[in-house]
Design a protein around this motif. Sequence first.
Motif, short mmCIF file in Angstrom:
data_model
loop_
_atom_site.label_atom_id
_atom_site.label_comp_id
_atom_site.label_asym_id
_atom_site.label_seq_id
_atom_site.Cartn_x
_atom_site.Cartn_y
_atom_site.Cartn_z
N UNK A 83 0.83 -1.22 0.00
CA UNK A 83 0.00 0.00 0.00
C UNK A 83 0.86 1.26 0.00
N UNK A 84 1.89 1.28 0.81
CA UNK A 84 2.78 2.46 0.87
C UNK A 84 3.53 2.65 -0.43
N UNK A 85 3.98 1.55 -1.01
CA UNK A 85 4.70 1.64 -2.28
C UNK A 85 3.78 2.16 -3.37
N UNK A 86 2.57 1.67 -3.43
CA UNK A 86 1.60 2.14 -4.42
C UNK A 86 1.30 3.62 -4.24
N UNK A 87 1.14 4.05 -3.00
CA UNK A 87 0.86 5.47 -2.73
C UNK A 87 2.01 6.35 -3.22
N UNK A 88 3.23 5.92 -2.99
CA UNK A 88 4.39 6.69 -3.44
C UNK A 88 4.44 6.72 -4.97
N UNK A 89 4.21 5.58 -5.59
CA UNK A 89 4.22 5.53 -7.07
C UNK A 89 3.13 6.42 -7.66
N UNK A 90 1.96 6.42 -7.04
CA UNK A 90 0.87 7.28 -7.51
C UNK A 90 1.26 8.75 -7.37
N UNK A 91 1.88 9.09 -6.25
CA UNK A 91 2.32 10.46 -6.01
C UNK A 91 3.32 10.91 -7.06
N UNK A 92 4.30 10.07 -7.32
CA UNK A 92 5.35 10.39 -8.28
C UNK A 92 4.79 10.49 -9.70
N UNK A 93 3.86 9.63 -10.03
CA UNK A 93 3.31 9.63 -11.39
C UNK A 93 2.44 10.86 -11.66
N UNK A 94 1.98 11.51 -10.62
CA UNK A 94 1.13 12.71 -10.80
C UNK A 94 1.97 13.97 -10.95
N UNK A 95 3.25 13.89 -10.79
CA UNK A 95 4.13 15.07 -10.91
C UNK A 95 4.64 15.24 -12.30
#
Length: 95
Positions: A83-95
């Motif tokens: 879950x934490x890894x997915x949240x970070x990947x989602x955050x990075x992909x939105x930048x």
Amino acid sequence: MPNQKVFFRVSLEAMASGVPVLTGNRASLPEVVGDAGIMINPYDVDAIADSLIRLIEDSTLRSRLRVKGLERVQLFSWDITAERTLAILNQVSQK
């Protein structure tokens, strides 16, 4: 210095098994164990001996560390990691 990855896994396995943890206060071990174990200087023989004696003689301490360890180890489940890894990947992909 021994491989710290091995030692943090051993600490997690001990906590998951309800075993009180006595570990060194080096590398990532304090972050992994938190207040669910006793942390000492791994090169201080007297601190190691004193802490082992405390664990042997103090059943209240053993019980408290057992409960805290079982709670603490839940922070390191694969589900939470995913879950934490997915949240970070989602955050990075939105930048």
